[in-house]
Write an enzyme that holds these catalytic residues in place. Structure first.
Site, mmCIF file in Angstrom:
data_model
loop_
_atom_site.group_PDB
_atom_site.id
_atom_site.type_symbol
_atom_site.label_atom_id
_atom_site.label_comp_id
_atom_site.label_asym_id
_atom_site.label_seq_id
_atom_site.Cartn_x
_atom_site.Cartn_y
_atom_site.Cartn_z
ATOM 1 N N VAL A 4 -5.352 -2.270 8.407
ATOM 2 C CA VAL A 4 -6.512 -3.151 8.292
ATOM 3 C C VAL A 4 -6.574 -3.593 6.840
ATOM 4 C CG1 VAL A 4 -9.023 -3.326 8.478
ATOM 5 C CG2 VAL A 4 -7.740 -1.984 10.167
ATOM 6 N N ASN A 22 -1.318 9.849 2.272
ATOM 7 C CA ASN A 22 -2.272 8.873 2.807
ATOM 8 C C ASN A 22 -3.472 9.599 3.431
ATOM 9 O OD1 ASN A 22 -3.622 6.743 3.983
ATOM 10 N ND2 ASN A 22 -1.795 5.835 4.896
ATOM 11 N N TYR A 67 -6.912 10.296 11.687
ATOM 12 C CA TYR A 67 -6.088 10.861 12.754
ATOM 13 C C TYR A 67 -6.564 12.261 13.143
ATOM 14 C CZ TYR A 67 -3.030 6.999 11.384
ATOM 15 O OH TYR A 67 -2.519 5.765 11.088
ATOM 16 N N GLU A 103 4.032 2.135 15.359
ATOM 17 C CA GLU A 103 4.856 1.895 14.175
ATOM 18 C C GLU A 103 3.997 1.595 12.960
ATOM 19 O OE1 GLU A 103 8.214 1.526 11.788
ATOM 20 O OE2 GLU A 103 7.983 2.428 13.757
ATOM 21 N N GLY A 148 -13.680 0.050 6.894
ATOM 22 C CA GLY A 148 -15.004 0.651 7.010
ATOM 23 C C GLY A 148 -15.829 0.057 8.141
ATOM 24 N N TYR A 206 0.824 -1.201 0.000
ATOM 25 C CA TYR A 206 0.000 0.000 0.000
ATOM 26 C C TYR A 206 0.865 1.261 0.000
ATOM 27 C CZ TYR A 206 -3.312 3.556 1.616
ATOM 28 O OH TYR A 206 -4.067 4.693 1.738
ATOM 29 N N GLU A 207 1.981 1.205 0.745
ATOM 30 C CA GLU A 207 2.871 2.358 0.844
ATOM 31 C C GLU A 207 3.889 2.413 -0.302
ATOM 32 O OE1 GLU A 207 4.464 2.414 4.840
ATOM 33 O OE2 GLU A 207 2.585 3.204 5.635
ATOM 34 N N GLY A 232 -14.632 0.076 11.349
ATOM 35 C CA GLY A 232 -14.185 0.697 12.590
ATOM 36 C C GLY A 232 -13.005 0.005 13.247
#
Length: 170
Positions: free
Chosen positions: A93, A130, A137, A89, A99, A31-32, A101
């Site tokens: 999910v 992101n 956050y 770190e 979605g 993903y990153e 929670g």
């Protein structure tokens, strides 16, 4: 252990979770945009999380016997507060479970650990692009620390510096 509404549970990681945790780490790396960057193995995770003196910890969300979310963390220390804090770190999910929670629940669990133990900070970093994570956050009250720049000394540069082989450049 926290039972979640859909039959999933949030709990501290335990031996046997290593393959699921590693799968989440590998998916996070993809993903990153760093799919080949993960060097960790299940043996590394076993030693780090469950060895004689663990310094790294994890919480997992388990659904239908599968680890579908992780929060990997360790303790920090603030000389200003004189107390420990938590450095998150990795929070991840798996896409098909988002979605529900789970990420919020993992983050809240770490906040609860910090509050229960008298820790003064819960900190983490996030890639600037992101936006879904940044929105989460921001929503929970996290604030970016724009005045600080994170530095990393790694790999060959770390080795060369440690051995005195790197000349200082001004």
């Amino acid at each position: 252990m926290i039972d979640l509404a859909d039959g999933a549970v949030l709990r501290p990681a335990r031996p046997g979770d290593e393959p699921g945790i590693l799968a989440c780490i590998q998916a996070l790396a993809a993903y990153e945009r760093e799919p080949d960057a993960v060097e960790a193995t299940t043996a590394d995770l076993t030693a780090t999380l469950f060895g004689p003196s663990p310094a790294t910890f994890a919480h997992v969300v388990e659904h239908d016997g599968r680890v579908v979310g992780i929060a990997v963390w360790f303790l920090t220390f603030s000389t200003w507060t004189g107390r420990h804090g938590i450095w998150l770190e990795d929070l991840f999910v798996v896409p098909e479970q988002r979605g529900k929670g789970y990420g919020l629940t993992l983050l809240r669990a770490l906040a609860a650990v910090a509050a229960e133990r008298g820790y003064r900070r819960l900190e983490w970093s996030v890639l600037k692009w992101n936006t879904p994570s940044i929105a989460l956050y921001d929503a929970v009250g996290g604030r970016p620390q724009d005045e600080w720049v994170t530095y990393r000394l790694a790999g060959e540069a770390l080795d060369a510096f440690a051995l005195g082989e790197r000349e200082l450049r001004a």
